[in-house]
Write a protein that holds these residues in place. Structure first.
Motif, PDB file in Angstrom:
ATOM      1  N   ARG A  20      26.254  26.026  87.347  1.00 60.76           N
ATOM      2  CA  ARG A  20      25.751  24.690  87.033  1.00 60.76           C
ATOM      3  C   ARG A  20      24.730  24.753  85.898  1.00 60.76           C
ATOM      4  O   ARG A  20      24.746  23.935  84.971  1.00 60.76           O
ATOM      5  N   VAL A  21      23.818  25.709  85.977  1.00 59.71           N
ATOM      6  CA  VAL A  21      22.824  25.872  84.923  1.00 59.71           C
ATOM      7  C   VAL A  21      23.483  26.270  83.610  1.00 59.71           C
ATOM      8  O   VAL A  21      23.100  25.806  82.533  1.00 59.71           O
ATOM      9  N   SER A  30      32.782  20.575  83.032  1.00 57.40           N
ATOM     10  CA  SER A  30      32.736  20.975  84.433  1.00 57.40           C
ATOM     11  C   SER A  30      34.084  20.779  85.117  1.00 57.40           C
ATOM     12  O   SER A  30      34.172  20.676  86.335  1.00 57.40           O
ATOM     13  N   ALA A  31      35.169  20.702  84.310  1.00 57.64           N
ATOM     14  CA  ALA A  31      36.499  20.510  84.888  1.00 57.64           C
ATOM     15  C   ALA A  31      36.860  21.702  85.754  1.00 57.64           C
ATOM     16  O   ALA A  31      36.424  22.823  85.518  1.00 57.64           O
ATOM     17  N   PRO A  32      37.700  21.495  86.777  1.00 56.38           N
ATOM     18  CA  PRO A  32      38.080  22.588  87.668  1.00 56.38           C
ATOM     19  C   PRO A  32      38.777  23.713  86.912  1.00 56.38           C
ATOM     20  O   PRO A  32      39.480  23.496  85.923  1.00 56.38           O
ATOM     21  N   MET A  33      38.580  24.926  87.392  1.00 56.91           N
ATOM     22  CA  MET A  33      39.231  26.090  86.796  1.00 56.91           C
ATOM     23  C   MET A  33      40.715  26.072  87.131  1.00 56.91           C
ATOM     24  O   MET A  33      41.151  25.400  88.079  1.00 56.91           O
ATOM     25  N   ALA A  34      41.470  26.793  86.349  1.00 59.33           N
ATOM     26  CA  ALA A  34      42.899  26.903  86.627  1.00 59.33           C
ATOM     27  C   ALA A  34      43.085  27.537  88.005  1.00 59.33           C
ATOM     28  O   ALA A  34      42.264  28.339  88.431  1.00 59.33           O
ATOM     29  N   PRO A  35      44.186  27.212  88.702  1.00 62.47           N
ATOM     30  CA  PRO A  35      44.376  27.704  90.061  1.00 62.47           C
ATOM     31  C   PRO A  35      44.282  29.216  90.176  1.00 62.47           C
ATOM     32  O   PRO A  35      43.757  29.729  91.159  1.00 62.47           O
ATOM     33  N   HIS A 162      25.629  18.552 102.398  1.00 63.14           N
ATOM     34  CA  HIS A 162      26.652  19.554 102.717  1.00 63.14           C
ATOM     35  C   HIS A 162      27.998  18.903 102.996  1.00 63.14           C
ATOM     36  O   HIS A 162      29.036  19.410 102.564  1.00 63.14           O
ATOM     37  N   THR A 163      27.994  17.786 103.731  1.00 60.85           N
ATOM     38  CA  THR A 163      29.271  17.139 104.045  1.00 60.85           C
ATOM     39  C   THR A 163      29.955  16.611 102.791  1.00 60.85           C
ATOM     40  O   THR A 163      31.154  16.343 102.803  1.00 60.85           O
ATOM     41  N   LEU A 164      29.190  16.449 101.704  1.00 63.93           N
ATOM     42  CA  LEU A 164      29.770  16.004 100.425  1.00 63.93           C
ATOM     43  C   LEU A 164      30.265  17.171  99.581  1.00 63.93           C
ATOM     44  O   LEU A 164      30.871  16.963  98.525  1.00 63.93           O
ATOM     45  N   GLY A 165      29.997  18.403 100.028  1.00 60.63           N
ATOM     46  CA  GLY A 165      30.462  19.575  99.306  1.00 60.63           C
ATOM     47  C   GLY A 165      29.374  20.348  98.595  1.00 60.63           C
ATOM     48  O   GLY A 165      29.673  21.297  97.863  1.00 60.63           O
ATOM     49  N   LEU A 166      28.108  19.979  98.762  1.00 58.29           N
ATOM     50  CA  LEU A 166      27.006  20.664  98.079  1.00 58.29           C
ATOM     51  C   LEU A 166      26.542  21.871  98.889  1.00 58.29           C
ATOM     52  O   LEU A 166      26.376  21.773 100.113  1.00 58.29           O
ATOM     53  N   GLU A 167      26.358  22.968  98.208  1.00 60.94           N
ATOM     54  CA  GLU A 167      25.796  24.153  98.863  1.00 60.94           C
ATOM     55  C   GLU A 167      24.301  24.204  98.569  1.00 60.94           C
ATOM     56  O   GLU A 167      23.745  23.332  97.904  1.00 60.94           O
ATOM     57  N   HIS A 168      23.649  25.257  99.056  1.00 61.23           N
ATOM     58  CA  HIS A 168      22.196  25.338  98.914  1.00 61.23           C
ATOM     59  C   HIS A 168      21.766  25.588  97.472  1.00 61.23           C
ATOM     60  O   HIS A 168      22.486  26.207  96.694  1.00 61.23           O
ATOM     61  N   LEU A 195      22.513  16.749  89.530  1.00 63.48           N
ATOM     62  CA  LEU A 195      23.544  17.427  88.746  1.00 63.48           C
ATOM     63  C   LEU A 195      24.676  17.915  89.639  1.00 63.48           C
ATOM     64  O   LEU A 195      25.864  17.802  89.304  1.00 63.48           O
ATOM     65  N   ALA A 196      24.317  18.445  90.817  1.00 59.90           N
ATOM     66  CA  ALA A 196      25.328  18.987  91.729  1.00 59.90           C
ATOM     67  C   ALA A 196      26.275  17.898  92.218  1.00 59.90           C
ATOM     68  O   ALA A 196      27.504  18.068  92.197  1.00 59.90           O
ATOM     69  N   VAL A 197      25.742  16.757  92.657  1.00 63.74           N
ATOM     70  CA  VAL A 197      26.604  15.720  93.201  1.00 63.74           C
ATOM     71  C   VAL A 197      27.395  15.015  92.091  1.00 63.74           C
ATOM     72  O   VAL A 197      28.549  14.602  92.294  1.00 63.74           O
ATOM     73  N   GLN A 198      26.822  14.915  90.902  1.00 58.94           N
ATOM     74  CA  GLN A 198      27.546  14.260  89.806  1.00 58.94           C
ATOM     75  C   GLN A 198      28.665  15.132  89.258  1.00 58.94           C
ATOM     76  O   GLN A 198      29.656  14.608  88.739  1.00 58.94           O
ATOM     77  N   GLN A 199      28.539  16.437  89.373  1.00 64.08           N
ATOM     78  CA  GLN A 199      29.644  17.306  88.959  1.00 64.08           C
ATOM     79  C   GLN A 199      30.851  17.110  89.861  1.00 64.08           C
ATOM     80  O   GLN A 199      31.991  17.310  89.421  1.00 64.08           O
ATOM     81  N   LEU A 200      30.634  16.706  91.089  1.00 66.73           N
ATOM     82  CA  LEU A 200      31.736  16.484  92.027  1.00 66.73           C
ATOM     83  C   LEU A 200      32.274  15.061  91.969  1.00 66.73           C
ATOM     84  O   LEU A 200      33.489  14.843  92.058  1.00 66.73           O
ATOM     85  N   TYR A 201      31.365  14.075  91.829  1.00 65.26           N
ATOM     86  CA  TYR A 201      31.777  12.682  92.009  1.00 65.26           C
ATOM     87  C   TYR A 201      31.416  11.759  90.851  1.00 65.26           C
ATOM     88  O   TYR A 201      31.615  10.543  90.958  1.00 65.26           O
ATOM     89  N   GLY A 202      30.914  12.296  89.770  1.00 67.61           N
ATOM     90  CA  GLY A 202      30.589  11.466  88.630  1.00 67.61           C
ATOM     91  C   GLY A 202      29.288  10.704  88.800  1.00 67.61           C
ATOM     92  O   GLY A 202      28.602  10.807  89.818  1.00 67.61           O
ATOM     93  N   LYS A 203      28.963   9.908  87.790  1.00 63.85           N
ATOM     94  CA  LYS A 203      27.707   9.164  87.776  1.00 63.85           C
ATOM     95  C   LYS A 203      27.890   7.791  88.407  1.00 63.85           C
ATOM     96  O   LYS A 203      29.009   7.283  88.509  1.00 63.85           O
TER      97      LYS A 203
END
Length: 439
Positions: A20-21, A30-35, A162-168, A195-203
């Motif tokens: 993230r940093v 921040s697009a997902p990596m290839a499978p 955490h339930t949204l997918g954020l780790e520590h 930054l963590a939640v917006q990388q997953l779900y946008g602004k």
């Protein structure tokens, strides 16, 4: 490790935070990596929810909290994340829910490593998206106002993350730090949380995140709890401290009137058992914080003493004495004392903190020599008592949660243990006396 801690593992958190940093400084997508390059995850875990509208449900809750106040706190915790992301949350009391919040004791079918261990230790844990559950230790002392106990709002907001997918997060004051933070004046969600939640779900719509300061939420929680106190008193006539079996501090004056403190309010119980209140704490002692941790009355000079954090207040009646509040460290006293009381055999004030006790000379306002000492001097007295009363016969009654311990100064030991709301009629709960004797 003794700090209140989340029970979710830190595995992978440092690597995710480093990525993230790196995105911040390299401006990479921040697009997902290839499978074929993605980090392998277990089958029961997922990176995020693949929808923006999520429903939640409160399965159960501690008996000392009203459902109304709890729902307001839970709603505010979800709103924190909605304010800074593209997510929308809605409570679903019935029917299917994506995220479920529940309280348990001990082993609750989450595996031995996730079993709750009672007061202290891990307070809660949660599961990443798809399972969508957050569990909280029922045996903890949960509060909504930031006084004694663990602030359920802050722990709830963390576990929802955490339930949204954020780790520590390794950022010290981040909401998603593995150590639960207290609700202070600073912003509740940090830049790293956003930054963590917006990388997953946008602004959020309009691209203008709303970041509420802790003091605004603290004031709201305080108001909710005060209304809860009033509403629950009207329901059955008993003061809230009797219904819940919880209070922050207790003391009595020279007239035999007992004062019971909880959060931003207090009650008085006259010598003949008449209860008055709840009364706003700061309406009587205007310079106090919104909640206290310990209170004591000195019959030597009719002074009131209050303790919170690292400070001590002294009042003559309702007037703050000049030079107060004072820093506890200047007096040789601990921060965040468990309780304080005047002890006639010593002629001084005694404070308990953990496994030690301190003695304050009320004339010099300095700690007496050769203290602190070990609490084991008080045979049978447990750690963590939150109030002490001296009765006309000279015996002391020490309180912790729903229990009391009667201490005999002549025998220098505890002689009786019981449940104060049921057995001590003079405390204002209207029950007859019963007790367990100790030989």
């Amino acid at each position: 490790m003794a700090e209140p801690r989340c029970g979710v593992s830190d595995e992978g958190s440092q690597q995710i935070w480093a990525k993230r940093v790196n995105i911040i400084f390299t401006a990479r997508s921040s697009a997902p990596m290839a499978p074929w390059r993605r980090r392998k995850r277990s089958a029961v875990r997922a990176d995020k929810w693949y929808k923006r509208h999520l429903a939640y449900r409160i399965e159960n809750w501690p008996s000392h909290l009203s459902l109304g106040s709890l729902r307001l706190a839970v709603n505010a915790a979800f709103q924190l994340w909605s304010n800074v992301s593209g997510l929308v949350f809605q409570e679903a009391p019935e029917g299917p829910a994506d995220i479920r919040l529940a309280f348990y004791e001990g082993d609750h079918n989450d595996g031995a490593s996730n079993a709750f261990d009672g007061p202290g230790g891990a307070l809660a844990h949660a599961f990443l998206p798809r399972r969508g559950e957050a569990h909280f230790d029922m045996a903890e002392r949960w509060t909504l106002n930031g006084h004694k106990g663990h602030n359920l709002f802050m722990v709830m907001a963390h576990e929802i993350g955490h339930t949204l997918g954020l780790e520590h997060s390794p950022v010290r004051h981040a909401l998603m730090s593995p150590y639960y933070r207290k609700l202070g004046r600073s912003l509740v969600v940090s830049w790293d949380d956003i930054l963590a939640v917006q990388q997953l779900y946008g602004k959020p719509p309009g691209d203008r995140p709303v970041r509420l300061p802790g003091e605004v939420l603290h004031a709201a929680l305080q108001e909710w709890e005060f209304m809860d106190v009033l509403n629950r008193r009207q329901s059955n006539g008993l003061p809230l401290y009797c219904q819940s079996g919880l209070f922050d501090a207790i003391t009595g004056d020279q007239n035999g009137t007992i004062a019971v403190f909880r959060g931003s309010v207090y009650w008085t119980v006259s010598a003949d058992g008449v209860v008055s209140g709840p009364l706003p704490l700061r309406q009587s002692w205007s310079d106090l914080p919104v909640a206290i941790e310990a209170a004591a009355f000195s019959p030597l000079d009719a002074k009131w003493f209050f303790f919170k954090g690292k400070r001590m207040w002294r009042y003559s009646g309702r007037v703050l004495d000049p030079g107060f509040p004072k820093q506890s460290v200047e007096l040789g006293l601990p921060r965040h004392p468990d309780c304080a009381f005047y002890y006639a055999p010593l002629g001084h004030m005694v404070l308990f903190k953990g496994s030690r006790y301190f003695v304050l000379n009320l004339q010099t306002l300095l700690q007496e020599p050769y203290y602190p000492r070990r609490l084991k001097d008080w045979t049978g007295v447990p750690q963590g008592t939150n109030g002490v009363l001296s009765r006309p016969d000279g015996r002391l009654y020490l309180f912790r949660e729903q229990q009391y311990w009667r201490f005999d100064p002549l025998k220098v030991r505890v002689t009786r243990v019981g449940q104060w709301a049921k057995e001590l009629s003079w405390i204002g709960c209207g029950e007859g006396p019963q007790s367990n004797n100790i030989l």
